[in-house]
Motif scaffolding. Structure first.
Motif, PDB file in Angstrom:
ATOM      1  N   ASN A   1       6.379  18.270  22.146  1.00 32.05           N
ATOM      2  CA  ASN A   1       7.046  17.053  22.594  1.00 32.05           C
ATOM      3  C   ASN A   1       8.479  17.284  23.076  1.00 32.05           C
ATOM      4  OD1 ASN A   1       5.107  14.695  22.047  1.00 32.05           O
ATOM      5  ND2 ASN A   1       4.955  15.947  20.206  1.00 32.05           N
ATOM      6  N   GLY A   2       8.859  18.545  23.249  1.00 33.68           N
ATOM      7  CA  GLY A   2      10.171  18.869  23.779  1.00 33.68           C
ATOM      8  C   GLY A   2      11.332  18.521  22.863  1.00 33.68           C
ATOM      9  N   LEU A   3      11.087  18.566  21.557  1.00 30.99           N
ATOM     10  CA  LEU A   3      12.123  18.246  20.579  1.00 30.99           C
ATOM     11  C   LEU A   3      12.718  19.533  20.009  1.00 30.99           C
ATOM     12  CD1 LEU A   3      10.127  15.501  18.619  1.00 30.99           C
ATOM     13  CD2 LEU A   3      11.823  15.130  20.423  1.00 30.99           C
ATOM     14  N   VAL A   4      14.003  19.519  19.742  1.00 30.46           N
ATOM     15  CA  VAL A   4      14.651  20.665  19.109  1.00 30.46           C
ATOM     16  C   VAL A   4      14.307  20.623  17.619  1.00 30.46           C
ATOM     17  CG1 VAL A   4      16.858  21.758  18.555  1.00 30.46           C
ATOM     18  CG2 VAL A   4      16.508  20.702  20.801  1.00 30.46           C
ATOM     19  N   PHE A   5      13.642  21.662  17.135  1.00 34.13           N
ATOM     20  CA  PHE A   5      13.159  21.722  15.752  1.00 34.13           C
ATOM     21  C   PHE A   5      14.220  22.315  14.841  1.00 34.13           C
ATOM     22  CE2 PHE A   5      10.997  24.219  12.402  1.00 34.13           C
ATOM     23  CZ  PHE A   5      10.282  23.217  11.777  1.00 34.13           C
ATOM     24  N   HIS A   6      14.502  21.619  13.737  1.00 34.23           N
ATOM     25  CA  HIS A   6      15.357  22.156  12.681  1.00 34.23           C
ATOM     26  C   HIS A   6      14.469  22.459  11.478  1.00 34.23           C
ATOM     27  CE1 HIS A   6      19.550  21.284  14.102  1.00 34.23           C
ATOM     28  NE2 HIS A   6      18.842  20.579  14.978  1.00 34.23           N
ATOM     29  N   LEU A   7      14.720  23.581  10.838  1.00 34.06           N
ATOM     30  CA  LEU A   7      13.900  23.998   9.698  1.00 34.06           C
ATOM     31  C   LEU A   7      13.704  22.868   8.697  1.00 34.06           C
ATOM     32  CD1 LEU A   7      15.164  27.614   9.023  1.00 34.06           C
ATOM     33  CD2 LEU A   7      13.037  26.900  10.117  1.00 34.06           C
ATOM     34  N   HIS A   8      12.581  22.938   8.009  1.00 34.85           N
ATOM     35  CA  HIS A   8      12.193  21.867   7.096  1.00 34.85           C
ATOM     36  C   HIS A   8      12.999  21.872   5.795  1.00 34.85           C
ATOM     37  CE1 HIS A   8       9.682  25.274   5.698  1.00 34.85           C
ATOM     38  NE2 HIS A   8       9.906  24.743   4.516  1.00 34.85           N
ATOM     39  N   VAL A   9      13.071  20.690   5.218  1.00 33.65           N
ATOM     40  CA  VAL A   9      13.528  20.533   3.844  1.00 33.65           C
ATOM     41  C   VAL A   9      12.281  20.232   3.027  1.00 33.65           C
ATOM     42  CG1 VAL A   9      15.876  19.770   4.377  1.00 33.65           C
ATOM     43  CG2 VAL A   9      14.059  18.072   4.174  1.00 33.65           C
ATOM     44  N   VAL A  10      12.326  20.558   1.741  1.00 31.82           N
ATOM     45  CA  VAL A  10      11.161  20.389   0.873  1.00 31.82           C
ATOM     46  C   VAL A  10      11.505  19.412  -0.246  1.00 31.82           C
ATOM     47  CG1 VAL A  10       9.495  21.556  -0.627  1.00 31.82           C
ATOM     48  CG2 VAL A  10      10.443  22.760   1.362  1.00 31.82           C
ATOM     49  N   GLU A  11      10.702  18.364  -0.353  1.00 29.60           N
ATOM     50  CA  GLU A  11      10.873  17.396  -1.441  1.00 29.60           C
ATOM     51  C   GLU A  11      10.577  18.082  -2.767  1.00 29.60           C
ATOM     52  OE1 GLU A  11      12.317  14.771  -3.114  1.00 29.60           O
ATOM     53  OE2 GLU A  11      11.914  13.805  -1.184  1.00 29.60           O
ATOM     54  N   ASN A  12      11.139  17.545  -3.841  1.00 34.71           N
ATOM     55  CA  ASN A  12      10.857  18.131  -5.152  1.00 34.71           C
ATOM     56  C   ASN A  12       9.476  17.724  -5.651  1.00 34.71           C
ATOM     57  OD1 ASN A  12      11.011  15.688  -6.821  1.00 34.71           O
ATOM     58  ND2 ASN A  12      13.167  15.696  -6.294  1.00 34.71           N
ATOM     59  N   GLN A  13       9.033  18.366  -6.686  1.00 36.63           N
ATOM     60  CA  GLN A  13       7.679  18.186  -7.212  1.00 36.63           C
ATOM     61  C   GLN A  13       7.539  16.946  -8.102  1.00 36.63           C
ATOM     62  OE1 GLN A  13       5.164  20.317  -6.349  1.00 36.63           O
ATOM     63  NE2 GLN A  13       3.665  19.209  -7.544  1.00 36.63           N
ATOM     64  N   ILE A  14       8.639  16.381  -8.559  1.00 40.37           N
ATOM     65  CA  ILE A  14       8.596  15.267  -9.511  1.00 40.37           C
ATOM     66  C   ILE A  14       7.963  14.038  -8.839  1.00 40.37           C
ATOM     67  CG2 ILE A  14       9.969  13.770 -11.016  1.00 40.37           C
ATOM     68  CD1 ILE A  14      12.145  16.028 -10.883  1.00 40.37           C
ATOM     69  N   PRO A  15       6.870  13.522  -9.405  1.00 45.12           N
ATOM     70  CA  PRO A  15       6.178  12.376  -8.786  1.00 45.12           C
ATOM     71  C   PRO A  15       7.080  11.148  -8.651  1.00 45.12           C
ATOM     72  CG  PRO A  15       4.862  13.326 -10.551  1.00 45.12           C
ATOM     73  CD  PRO A  15       6.212  13.967 -10.623  1.00 45.12           C
ATOM     74  N   ASN A  16       6.874  10.418  -7.578  1.00 45.55           N
ATOM     75  CA  ASN A  16       7.563   9.147  -7.318  1.00 45.55           C
ATOM     76  C   ASN A  16       9.080   9.248  -7.247  1.00 45.55           C
ATOM     77  OD1 ASN A  16       5.095   7.671  -7.236  1.00 45.55           O
ATOM     78  ND2 ASN A  16       5.030   7.823  -9.461  1.00 45.55           N
ATOM     79  N   THR A  17       9.595  10.420  -6.932  1.00 49.71           N
ATOM     80  CA  THR A  17      11.025  10.565  -6.666  1.00 49.71           C
ATOM     81  C   THR A  17      11.181  11.081  -5.238  1.00 49.71           C
ATOM     82  OG1 THR A  17      11.104  12.826  -7.513  1.00 49.71           O
ATOM     83  CG2 THR A  17      11.617  11.062  -9.076  1.00 49.71           C
ATOM     84  N   TYR A  18      12.264  10.706  -4.622  1.00 47.41           N
ATOM     85  CA  TYR A  18      12.489  11.062  -3.227  1.00 47.41           C
ATOM     86  C   TYR A  18      13.941  11.500  -3.017  1.00 47.41           C
ATOM     87  CZ  TYR A  18       7.919   9.095  -2.603  1.00 47.41           C
ATOM     88  OH  TYR A  18       6.567   8.875  -2.705  1.00 47.41           O
ATOM     89  N   LEU A  19      14.408  12.390  -3.888  1.00 47.35           N
ATOM     90  CA  LEU A  19      15.795  12.844  -3.846  1.00 47.35           C
ATOM     91  C   LEU A  19      16.121  13.560  -2.535  1.00 47.35           C
ATOM     92  CD1 LEU A  19      16.070  14.153  -7.515  1.00 47.35           C
ATOM     93  CD2 LEU A  19      16.905  11.978  -6.598  1.00 47.35           C
ATOM     94  N   VAL A  20      15.215  14.418  -2.076  1.00 48.78           N
ATOM     95  CA  VAL A  20      15.456  15.165  -0.844  1.00 48.78           C
ATOM     96  C   VAL A  20      15.396  14.227   0.363  1.00 48.78           C
ATOM     97  CG1 VAL A  20      14.615  17.045   0.629  1.00 48.78           C
ATOM     98  CG2 VAL A  20      14.660  17.332  -1.860  1.00 48.78           C
ATOM     99  N   LEU A  21      14.436  13.314   0.371  1.00 52.85           N
ATOM    100  CA  LEU A  21      14.356  12.341   1.463  1.00 52.85           C
ATOM    101  C   LEU A  21      15.612  11.475   1.488  1.00 52.85           C
ATOM    102  CD1 LEU A  21      12.804  11.121   3.818  1.00 52.85           C
ATOM    103  CD2 LEU A  21      11.578   9.680   2.168  1.00 52.85           C
ATOM    104  N   GLU A  22      16.082  11.046   0.325  1.00 53.11           N
ATOM    105  CA  GLU A  22      17.307  10.249   0.244  1.00 53.11           C
ATOM    106  C   GLU A  22      18.503  11.021   0.798  1.00 53.11           C
ATOM    107  OE1 GLU A  22      18.167   7.197  -0.358  1.00 53.11           O
ATOM    108  OE2 GLU A  22      16.398   6.340  -1.294  1.00 53.11           O
TER     109      GLU A  22
END
Length: 147
Positions: free
Chosen positions: A42-63
Motif C-alpha cells: 500500500n506504499g506505506l513507510v513501515f516502522h518496526l512493530h511494538v509487542v503488547e504484553n502477555q497480561i490479559p485485558n491490559t493494553y499498556l503498549v497500545l496506550e
C-alpha cells in the motif's frame, strides 16, 4: 533555486500481540511479516512493530502507542479483534488516535479507519467479528453433541 517537495511521510507503526485474537494465535514474526507486506503493498513507510504484553485485558503498549500517535501517519495491526474488548476503552483509544491525525489499518479485514465518522462502522465490524468468532468456537466445541 526553490524546489517543491512532497511532505515527508511520518510512517506507519506496526502493533502486534502474543495473545490470541479473533480465534487465532499467530506468532509475532508472522504478524510482523503480514504488516510489513501490507505496508509495502500500500506504499506505506513501515516502522518496526511494538509487542503488547502477555497480561490479559491490559493494553499498556497500545496506550503508549496512542500517546505517540501524532508522530505517525498510521498504526497497522492484523485485526480489529486486537483492540480492547470493552467498548468504552476501545472507543477512547480509537478516538485519541484519530484526533492525532493518525489512521488505523486492519490487514485481515482490509479496512482503514481515518475519521471519527467511521467509528460506528468500526464498532459494527467489531461486533460482527466477535459474533463470528463466538459462533466458530461453539461449532468447534468438543462438548457439542452431533446430530
Amino acid at each position: 533555486m526553490d524546489t517543491i517537495s512532497a511532505p515527508a511521510q511520518r510512517g506507519t507503526k506496526a502493533y502486534t500481540t502474543p495473545r490470541s485474537f479473533g480465534g487465532f494465535q499467530i506468532p509475532i514474526t508472522m504478524q510482523s511479516t503480514n504488516l510489513r507486506n501490507y505496508c509495502e503493498k500500500n506504499g506505506l513507510v513501515f516502522h518496526l512493530h511494538v509487542v503488547e504484553n502477555q497480561i490479559p485485558n491490559t493494553y499498556l503498549v497500545l496506550e503508549s502507542l496512542v500517546e505517540k500517535a501524532g508522530i505517525y501517519d498510521g498504526i497497522v495491526m492484523c485485526s480489529v479483534s486486537m483492540l480492547p474488548g470493552d467498548p468504552s476503552i476501545r472507543k477512547s483509544i480509537v478516538t485519541r488516535i484519530l484526533q492525532e491525525g493518525c489512521k488505523l489499518h486492519f490487514t485481515f479485514e482490509q479496512i482503514v479507519v481515518s475519521s471519527l465518522e467511521e467509528l460506528a462502522d468500526l464498532e459494527e465490524l467489531v461486533a460482527l467479528v466477535a459474533l463470528s468468532t463466538s459462533q466458530q468456537l461453539l461449532t468447534n466445541s468438543p462438548n457439542q453433541s452431533s446430530l
